[in-house]
Design a protein around this motif. Structure first.
Motif, mmCIF file in Angstrom:
data_model
loop_
_atom_site.group_PDB
_atom_site.id
_atom_site.type_symbol
_atom_site.label_atom_id
_atom_site.label_comp_id
_atom_site.label_asym_id
_atom_site.label_seq_id
_atom_site.Cartn_x
_atom_site.Cartn_y
_atom_site.Cartn_z
ATOM 1 N N ALA A 52 0.818 -1.216 0.000
ATOM 2 C CA ALA A 52 0.000 0.000 0.000
ATOM 3 C C ALA A 52 0.848 1.260 0.000
ATOM 4 C CB ALA A 52 -0.932 -0.002 1.212
ATOM 5 N N THR A 78 1.427 0.638 -5.041
ATOM 6 C CA THR A 78 0.068 0.708 -5.583
ATOM 7 C C THR A 78 0.004 1.149 -7.048
ATOM 8 O OG1 THR A 78 -0.119 2.820 -4.389
ATOM 9 C CG2 THR A 78 -1.230 0.911 -3.437
ATOM 10 N N LEU A 112 -2.164 -1.271 -9.466
ATOM 11 C CA LEU A 112 -3.381 -0.753 -10.095
ATOM 12 C C LEU A 112 -3.288 -0.768 -11.615
ATOM 13 C CD1 LEU A 112 -4.188 2.218 -7.692
ATOM 14 C CD2 LEU A 112 -5.458 0.078 -7.908
ATOM 15 N N LYS A 146 -3.363 -4.903 -12.585
ATOM 16 C CA LYS A 146 -4.270 -5.878 -11.975
ATOM 17 C C LYS A 146 -5.337 -6.429 -12.930
ATOM 18 C CE LYS A 146 -7.512 -2.476 -10.004
ATOM 19 N NZ LYS A 146 -8.784 -2.997 -10.568
ATOM 20 N N SER A 176 -6.170 -5.561 2.280
ATOM 21 C CA SER A 176 -5.635 -4.543 1.383
ATOM 22 C C SER A 176 -5.517 -5.081 -0.039
ATOM 23 C CB SER A 176 -4.262 -4.076 1.887
ATOM 24 O OG SER A 176 -3.634 -3.218 0.958
ATOM 25 N N CYS A 177 -5.012 -6.296 -0.162
ATOM 26 C CA CYS A 177 -4.865 -6.904 -1.490
ATOM 27 C C CYS A 177 -6.225 -7.147 -2.134
ATOM 28 C CB CYS A 177 -4.070 -8.201 -1.381
ATOM 29 S SG CYS A 177 -2.303 -7.958 -1.095
ATOM 30 N N LEU A 222 -7.285 -4.238 -3.841
ATOM 31 C CA LEU A 222 -6.498 -4.025 -5.054
ATOM 32 C C LEU A 222 -6.804 -5.053 -6.133
ATOM 33 C CD1 LEU A 222 -3.073 -3.176 -3.366
ATOM 34 C CD2 LEU A 222 -4.462 -1.613 -4.741
ATOM 35 N N CYS A 234 -0.148 6.863 -11.497
ATOM 36 C CA CYS A 234 -1.407 6.571 -10.817
ATOM 37 C C CYS A 234 -2.105 7.875 -10.436
ATOM 38 C CB CYS A 234 -1.127 5.738 -9.559
ATOM 39 S SG CYS A 234 -2.579 5.442 -8.514
ATOM 40 N N SER A 281 -8.100 4.798 -3.976
ATOM 41 C CA SER A 281 -7.716 3.397 -3.783
ATOM 42 C C SER A 281 -6.501 3.276 -2.880
ATOM 43 C CB SER A 281 -7.428 2.736 -5.138
ATOM 44 O OG SER A 281 -8.601 2.628 -5.901
ATOM 45 N N CYS A 341 -6.462 1.290 0.772
ATOM 46 C CA CYS A 341 -5.492 0.240 1.109
ATOM 47 C C CYS A 341 -4.754 0.575 2.396
ATOM 48 C CB CYS A 341 -4.484 0.066 -0.032
ATOM 49 S SG CYS A 341 -5.215 -0.615 -1.519
#
Length: 268
Positions: free
Chosen positions: A65, A69, A73, A76, A105-106, A109, A227, A232, A236
């Motif tokens: 996190a 990230t 992101l 994924k 957290s995962c 994501l 990002c 998000s 996380c």
């Protein structure tokens, strides 16, 4: 009674206004650049998509996190990402809590719990004074790669973003794995650390990176991903409730790693 403002006071006020205006304009341009780059990073996604599944190797629950990230992101929806934490973060006696927080957290994501693993080995305990053996790390990483047919890994570089010895130990281990050809050269990536000023430029990091690219300072093999989804990133971080200190919120807003990741190859 108070007289009219002196000319020097008025001049200073005008200079402050212009400085503020420049900063606001730079931030606005940075945000626009980030949004543009997020929409045009097909090459980054394609390069990793062609390699199949990816294993992200971290030292502690919440590393994903705090630092990775943007990479997660971006990939994924195109690549199956697996996450392995080489410790459960039991430095304060909250290992079981932090392990469950990593799973949550995962999940946020887009990584299911079946692709999340947490190692709890007495010789790989969380702590700045704990030394981690490269061979012990390999005992967990290599079987996982073989079992899941994964050839590509992402981890920390030789400074580990924050200088944490556990982060650095992961890089040391992967350098040895590449050197001994147990991981193919060109398949191990490391997250690039930067100095303190660059680390806390926030969205301005994108302009700084543009300047470095223009000057030819970045490696030709570097891969940078952007990002613009602080929501998000924030969720996380909130999933790691046991670690959610006030300064971590500042890290999310002002930290480079909320907005971009630059990955370099691990050289063996």
């Amino acid at each position: 009674c108070r007289g009219w403002p002196r000319k020097s006071e008025g001049k200073m006020g005008g200079e402050a206004w212009w400085i503020g205006a420049v900063v606001v304009a730079a931030i606005a341009v940075s945000i626009m650049r980030i949004i543009f780059k997020v929409r045009s990073q097909e090459a980054f996604i394609r390069n990793f998509k062609e390699e199949g599944d990816i294993l992200l190797v971290i030292a502690h629950p919440d590393d994903e996190a705090m630092f990775f990230t943007p990479t997660i992101l971006a990939l994924k929806d195109s690549v199956k990402i697996h996450v392995m934490s080489l410790s459960n973060g039991d430095y304060a006696g909250l290992g079981w809590v932090r392990a469950s927080e990593l799973v949550e957290s995962c999940r946020m994501l887009g990584i299911p719990k079946e692709r999340v693993s947490v190692v709890d080995d007495p010789s790989l305990q969380d702590g700045p004074t704990n030394s981690w053996s490269a061979e012990t790390i390999s005992l967990y990483v290599l079987p996982y790669l073989k079992k899941n047919g994964i050839s590509v890994v992402i981890t920390f570089d030789d400074y580990g973003i924050s200088g944490h010895p556990n982060h650095i130990a992961l890089h040391t281990a992967f350098v040895k794995l590449v050197q001994t050809k147990r991981i193919e050269k060109g398949k191990a990536w490391k997250l690039q650390s930067v100095n303190l000023l660059r680390k806390y430029l926030g969205p301005l990091s994108v302009l700084e990176n543009d300047a470095l690219q223009w000057l030819g300072s970045n490696s030709s093999t570097s891969q940078t991903v952007y990002c613009w989804d602080l929501g998000s990133v924030w969720k996380c971080l909130k999933a790691h409730g046991s670690q959610c200190e006030w300064f971590r919120h500042l890290f999310i807003v002002f930290g480079r790693y909320s907005y971009m990741n630059t990955l370099d190859l691990v050289e063996g």
